[in-house]
Design a protein around this motif. Structure first.
Motif, PDB file in Angstrom:
ATOM      1  N   ALA A 150       0.615  -6.386  -7.716  1.00  0.00           N
ATOM      2  CA  ALA A 150       0.471  -5.168  -6.905  1.00  0.00           C
ATOM      3  C   ALA A 150       0.160  -5.593  -5.465  1.00  0.00           C
ATOM      4  O   ALA A 150      -0.704  -5.009  -4.807  1.00  0.00           O
ATOM      5  CB  ALA A 150      -0.624  -4.275  -7.478  1.00  0.00           C
ATOM      6  N   ALA A 151       0.867  -6.617  -5.014  1.00  0.00           N
ATOM      7  CA  ALA A 151       0.585  -7.196  -3.694  1.00  0.00           C
ATOM      8  C   ALA A 151       1.374  -6.509  -2.584  1.00  0.00           C
ATOM      9  O   ALA A 151       1.522  -7.054  -1.480  1.00  0.00           O
ATOM     10  CB  ALA A 151       0.859  -8.696  -3.713  1.00  0.00           C
ATOM     11  N   GLY A 152       1.902  -5.313  -2.843  1.00  0.00           N
ATOM     12  CA  GLY A 152       2.559  -4.516  -1.803  1.00  0.00           C
ATOM     13  C   GLY A 152       3.729  -5.258  -1.180  1.00  0.00           C
ATOM     14  O   GLY A 152       4.561  -5.848  -1.881  1.00  0.00           O
ATOM     15  N   ALA A 153       3.785  -5.241   0.148  1.00  0.00           N
ATOM     16  CA  ALA A 153       4.911  -5.861   0.859  1.00  0.00           C
ATOM     17  C   ALA A 153       4.918  -7.387   0.698  1.00  0.00           C
ATOM     18  O   ALA A 153       5.906  -8.036   1.040  1.00  0.00           O
ATOM     19  CB  ALA A 153       4.843  -5.486   2.339  1.00  0.00           C
ATOM     20  N   TRP A 154       3.822  -7.960   0.205  1.00  0.00           N
ATOM     21  CA  TRP A 154       3.731  -9.407   0.008  1.00  0.00           C
ATOM     22  C   TRP A 154       4.083  -9.814  -1.426  1.00  0.00           C
ATOM     23  O   TRP A 154       4.039 -10.984  -1.775  1.00  0.00           O
ATOM     24  CB  TRP A 154       2.327  -9.913   0.385  1.00  0.00           C
ATOM     25  N   ALA A 155       4.450  -8.847  -2.258  1.00  0.00           N
ATOM     26  CA  ALA A 155       4.746  -9.134  -3.671  1.00  0.00           C
ATOM     27  C   ALA A 155       5.818 -10.217  -3.859  1.00  0.00           C
ATOM     28  O   ALA A 155       5.679 -11.054  -4.756  1.00  0.00           O
ATOM     29  CB  ALA A 155       5.139  -7.841  -4.387  1.00  0.00           C
ATOM     30  N   PRO A 156       6.883 -10.255  -3.013  1.00  0.00           N
ATOM     31  CA  PRO A 156       7.911 -11.289  -3.229  1.00  0.00           C
ATOM     32  C   PRO A 156       7.403 -12.717  -3.025  1.00  0.00           C
ATOM     33  O   PRO A 156       8.017 -13.660  -3.502  1.00  0.00           O
ATOM     34  CB  PRO A 156       8.983 -10.952  -2.177  1.00  0.00           C
ATOM     35  N   GLU A 157       6.271 -12.875  -2.307  1.00  0.00           N
ATOM     36  CA  GLU A 157       5.740 -14.231  -2.135  1.00  0.00           C
ATOM     37  C   GLU A 157       5.211 -14.779  -3.451  1.00  0.00           C
ATOM     38  O   GLU A 157       5.110 -15.983  -3.648  1.00  0.00           O
ATOM     39  CB  GLU A 157       4.613 -14.234  -1.075  1.00  0.00           C
TER      40      GLU A 157
ATOM     41  N   VAL B 212      12.240  -6.525  -2.581  1.00  0.00           N
ATOM     42  CA  VAL B 212      11.250  -5.778  -1.791  1.00  0.00           C
ATOM     43  C   VAL B 212      11.254  -6.361  -0.378  1.00  0.00           C
ATOM     44  O   VAL B 212      11.105  -7.568  -0.207  1.00  0.00           O
ATOM     45  CB  VAL B 212       9.838  -5.896  -2.417  1.00  0.00           C
ATOM     46  N   LYS B 213      11.455  -5.473   0.606  1.00  0.00           N
ATOM     47  CA  LYS B 213      11.466  -5.921   2.006  1.00  0.00           C
ATOM     48  C   LYS B 213      10.392  -5.192   2.792  1.00  0.00           C
ATOM     49  O   LYS B 213      10.073  -4.036   2.488  1.00  0.00           O
ATOM     50  CB  LYS B 213      12.819  -5.583   2.644  1.00  0.00           C
ATOM     51  N   LYS B 214       9.890  -5.834   3.836  1.00  0.00           N
ATOM     52  CA  LYS B 214       8.890  -5.176   4.692  1.00  0.00           C
ATOM     53  C   LYS B 214       9.583  -4.138   5.576  1.00  0.00           C
ATOM     54  O   LYS B 214      10.621  -4.435   6.175  1.00  0.00           O
ATOM     55  CB  LYS B 214       8.198  -6.196   5.585  1.00  0.00           C
ATOM     56  N   ARG B 215       8.980  -2.949   5.662  1.00  0.00           N
ATOM     57  CA  ARG B 215       9.487  -1.932   6.591  1.00  0.00           C
ATOM     58  C   ARG B 215       8.306  -1.467   7.440  1.00  0.00           C
ATOM     59  O   ARG B 215       7.415  -0.747   6.956  1.00  0.00           O
ATOM     60  CB  ARG B 215      10.118  -0.773   5.807  1.00  0.00           C
TER      61      ARG B 215
ATOM     62  N   TYR C  13      13.116  -2.388   9.970  1.00  0.00           N
ATOM     63  CA  TYR C  13      13.319  -3.575   9.139  1.00  0.00           C
ATOM     64  C   TYR C  13      13.340  -4.787  10.046  1.00  0.00           C
ATOM     65  O   TYR C  13      13.678  -4.690  11.230  1.00  0.00           O
ATOM     66  CB  TYR C  13      14.656  -3.491   8.411  1.00  0.00           C
ATOM     67  N   GLY C  14      12.981  -5.921   9.507  1.00  0.00           N
ATOM     68  CA  GLY C  14      13.128  -7.187  10.227  1.00  0.00           C
ATOM     69  C   GLY C  14      12.068  -7.411  11.282  1.00  0.00           C
ATOM     70  O   GLY C  14      12.135  -8.377  12.028  1.00  0.00           O
ATOM     71  N   ALA C  15      11.056  -6.529  11.378  1.00  0.00           N
ATOM     72  CA  ALA C  15       9.950  -6.730  12.327  1.00  0.00           C
ATOM     73  C   ALA C  15       8.762  -7.228  11.500  1.00  0.00           C
ATOM     74  O   ALA C  15       8.081  -6.459  10.856  1.00  0.00           O
ATOM     75  CB  ALA C  15       9.611  -5.426  13.032  1.00  0.00           C
TER      76      ALA C  15
ATOM     77  N   GLY D 139       6.715  -1.842  -4.216  1.00  0.00           N
ATOM     78  CA  GLY D 139       7.961  -1.219  -3.745  1.00  0.00           C
ATOM     79  C   GLY D 139       7.828   0.284  -3.518  1.00  0.00           C
ATOM     80  O   GLY D 139       8.805   1.009  -3.627  1.00  0.00           O
ATOM     81  N   HIS D 140       6.648   0.755  -3.115  1.00  0.00           N
ATOM     82  CA  HIS D 140       6.413   2.202  -2.984  1.00  0.00           C
ATOM     83  C   HIS D 140       6.816   2.772  -1.634  1.00  0.00           C
ATOM     84  O   HIS D 140       6.605   3.953  -1.374  1.00  0.00           O
ATOM     85  CB  HIS D 140       4.941   2.521  -3.271  1.00  0.00           C
ATOM     86  N   GLU D 141       7.339   1.940  -0.746  1.00  0.00           N
ATOM     87  CA  GLU D 141       7.809   2.350   0.584  1.00  0.00           C
ATOM     88  C   GLU D 141       6.808   3.306   1.239  1.00  0.00           C
ATOM     89  O   GLU D 141       5.628   2.982   1.317  1.00  0.00           O
ATOM     90  CB  GLU D 141       9.219   2.973   0.476  1.00  0.00           C
ATOM     91  N   GLY D 142       7.252   4.514   1.630  1.00  0.00           N
ATOM     92  CA  GLY D 142       6.363   5.440   2.343  1.00  0.00           C
ATOM     93  C   GLY D 142       5.668   6.437   1.440  1.00  0.00           C
ATOM     94  O   GLY D 142       5.207   7.485   1.921  1.00  0.00           O
ATOM     95  N   LEU D 143       5.573   6.128   0.150  1.00  0.00           N
ATOM     96  CA  LEU D 143       4.995   7.115  -0.777  1.00  0.00           C
ATOM     97  C   LEU D 143       3.930   6.534  -1.703  1.00  0.00           C
ATOM     98  O   LEU D 143       3.584   7.169  -2.706  1.00  0.00           O
ATOM     99  CB  LEU D 143       6.127   7.730  -1.628  1.00  0.00           C
ATOM    100  N   GLY D 144       3.430   5.359  -1.390  1.00  0.00           N
ATOM    101  CA  GLY D 144       2.516   4.692  -2.323  1.00  0.00           C
ATOM    102  C   GLY D 144       1.141   5.337  -2.438  1.00  0.00           C
ATOM    103  O   GLY D 144       0.457   5.167  -3.455  1.00  0.00           O
ATOM    104  N   ILE D 145       0.713   6.074  -1.401  1.00  0.00           N
ATOM    105  CA  ILE D 145      -0.577   6.761  -1.526  1.00  0.00           C
ATOM    106  C   ILE D 145      -0.386   7.899  -2.537  1.00  0.00           C
ATOM    107  O   ILE D 145      -1.151   8.038  -3.501  1.00  0.00           O
ATOM    108  CB  ILE D 145      -1.048   7.332  -0.158  1.00  0.00           C
ATOM    109  N   THR D 146       0.681   8.667  -2.319  1.00  0.00           N
ATOM    110  CA  THR D 146       0.994   9.763  -3.240  1.00  0.00           C
ATOM    111  C   THR D 146       1.155   9.254  -4.672  1.00  0.00           C
ATOM    112  O   THR D 146       0.562   9.799  -5.611  1.00  0.00           O
ATOM    113  CB  THR D 146       2.320  10.442  -2.814  1.00  0.00           C
ATOM    114  N   THR D 147       1.971   8.203  -4.847  1.00  0.00           N
ATOM    115  CA  THR D 147       2.399   7.832  -6.204  1.00  0.00           C
ATOM    116  C   THR D 147       1.522   6.774  -6.879  1.00  0.00           C
ATOM    117  O   THR D 147       1.859   6.308  -7.970  1.00  0.00           O
ATOM    118  CB  THR D 147       3.867   7.340  -6.178  1.00  0.00           C
ATOM    119  N   SER D 148       0.406   6.409  -6.243  1.00  0.00           N
ATOM    120  CA  SER D 148      -0.448   5.364  -6.834  1.00  0.00           C
ATOM    121  C   SER D 148      -0.952   5.742  -8.222  1.00  0.00           C
ATOM    122  O   SER D 148      -0.907   4.934  -9.160  1.00  0.00           O
ATOM    123  CB  SER D 148      -1.630   5.085  -5.900  1.00  0.00           C
TER     124      SER D 148
END
Ligand SMILES: Cc1cc2nc3c(=O)[nH]c(=O)nc-3n(C[C@H](O)[C@H](O)[C@H](O)COP(=O)(O)OP(=O)(O)OC[C@H]3O[C@@H](n4cnc5c(N)ncnc54)[C@H](O)[C@@H]3O)c2cc1C
Length: 377
Positions: free
Chosen positions: A197-204, A211-214, A269-271, A332-341
């Motif tokens: 559940a490492a969020g945007a760092w999960a692929p590491e 999963v990509k950082k946005r 993306y890519g930032a 991979g919850h993008e912009g909805l992870g607070i809602t969908t946690s």
């Protein structure tokens, strides 16, 4: 050296990891949460905290609505500092084309039991007088709300600990797999199941997952009580949020219980750097002022950025990972992870303890085929 053995070790103490830990503990699994930084310090600290039902796809609707209902059930227990307010969302339509979208959304939500109200231009002016004149109308979704995400994550983790979970905060995980969680100091936990559940760092930690950082920017103002009363989102936002390749901004403002106004949002993306990008920030603020001209007279007191964990189809990954039978994904919850946690924790543990789920879980399984892209805040 093996420090301890658990049924489940959750890596990441963001709102998703905290929700997973609470569900595990409530299901009487022995569980530990490990985070290299702090509780709720990742995307959770950066998020807007809009608890919103979305309908970009049936699967997105099912997950957001289910999770919103779980938040409503939890509401009496949420402490004051979670600042949970059911302010409602108004989807703002600028023109007739967007009014057509209001009517489509109204039918979709009505058919699925979500209360909504179509607003005329006059209704919009009465409900939100700071919006610019000449807008076409909107859609009010009264059961949507807002909360303060880092405090919500703290609350969920404290609840998990009250049910026996252990928290290891400040322990960076370097490797997971084969039932072992290795930390930077070379100590290890042994676990029946490891939840990434490492969020945007999960692929590491789980190489090869999609999963990509946005990156997103937010601005908060000084206190202006009553300036805005609902979460306001432009319907044109859907056009920008769905863009896969280019940077985008959209009008999205939120009333905080403190009287502050939270202004969003941007997508890039890519930032990979967390520094503020002044070009996109200025585009975002111009967009906000084009809908609410009076924002130009407010003082901004802080600007920050955060990273959404984006998947190609904008649905999270909740379930077993094919590369290792001891690893499950909750990312991979993008912009909805607070809602969908909360729904994520529930669906994950349904799978772990082999019980049936209230909604279909197949759309979120990591093994699903890639489908077209959709998105939120
Ligand atoms: C600008 C912006 C606005 C948003 N607005 C909303 C909104 O209004 N509503 C909504 O529902 N969602 C919103 N979101 C999305 C939401 O914030 C995220 O989906 C959610 O916070 C994800 O939670 P998480 O627990 O998966 O990840 P995170 O909160 O990022 O937590 C991951 C944790 O893992 C830890 N970690 C990572 N790697 C390791 C490691 N190797 N070892 C140990 N620990 C590790 C990190 O320290 C972090 O604490 C927004 C996001 C952004 C960026």
């Amino acid at each position: 050296m093996t420090a301890a053995t658990y049924d489940v070790v959750v890596v990441g103490a963001g709102i998703v990891g905290a929700a997973c830990a609470l569900e595990c503990a409530q299901a009487e699994l022995s569980v530990a949460v490990v985070d290299g930084d702090m509780i709720g310090g990742g995307a959770t600290a950066a998020g807007m905290g809009h608890i919103v039902v979305m309908d970009d796809s049936d699967a997105q609707f099912a997950l957001t609505r289910y999770s919103q209902q779980l938040w409503q059930q939890l509401r009496p227990e949420l402490p004051e500092d979670v600042e949970n307010v059911q302010c409602g969302t108004i989807w703002v339509a600028a023109d007739d084309e967007e009014m057509a979208e209001v009517h489509r959304k109204r039918s979709y939500y009505n058919a699925r039991g979500v209360p909504v109200e179509v607003l005329s231009a006059e209704d919009l002016e009465r409900l939100e007088p700071k919006l610019r004149k000449g807008l076409a109308g909107g859609l009010l979704v009264p059961e949507d709300g807002v909360l303060y995400p880092p405090c919500a994550a703290h609350f969920l983790l404290e609840e998990a600990q009250r049910h026996g979970a252990k928290a290891h905060i400040g322990s960076q995980v370097t490797q997971i797999g084969s039932g072992r969680v290795r930390m930077a100091d070379r100590t290890e936990f042994s676990a029946g199941i490891i939840v990434n559940a490492a969020g945007a760092w999960a692929p590491e930690l789980t190489h090869g997952i999609s999963v990509k950082k946005r990156k997103g920017h937010l601005v908060i103002t000084d206190r202006y009580p009553g300036f805005v009363r609902h979460q306001l989102v432009e319907l044109g936002y859907l056009k920008s949020a769905h863009s896969v390749s280019s940077d985008s901004v959209a009008f999205n403002v939120q009333p905080r219980r403190t009287g502050q106004v939270l202004i969003g949002s941007s997508r890039q993306y890519g930032a990979e750097h967390k520094e503020v990008d002044h070009e996109i920030l200025s585009r975002m603020l111009q967009r906000a002022q084009s809908y609410m001209p009076a924002l130009a007279q407010t003082s901004a007191i802080r600007v920050w950025t955060g990273f959404r964990a984006a998947t190609p189809d904008k649905l999270p990954l909740i379930g077993p990972w094919s590369g290792d039978s001891t690893v499950y994904l909750a990312t991979g919850h993008e912009g909805l992870g607070i809602t969908t946690s909360l729904a994520t924790g529930r669906l994950l543990v349904d799978q772990l303890v082999n019980r049936s789920s209230d909604i279909a879980r197949e759309p979120y399984l990591p093994s699903r085929a890639a489908t077209p892209e959709h998105a939120h805040a």
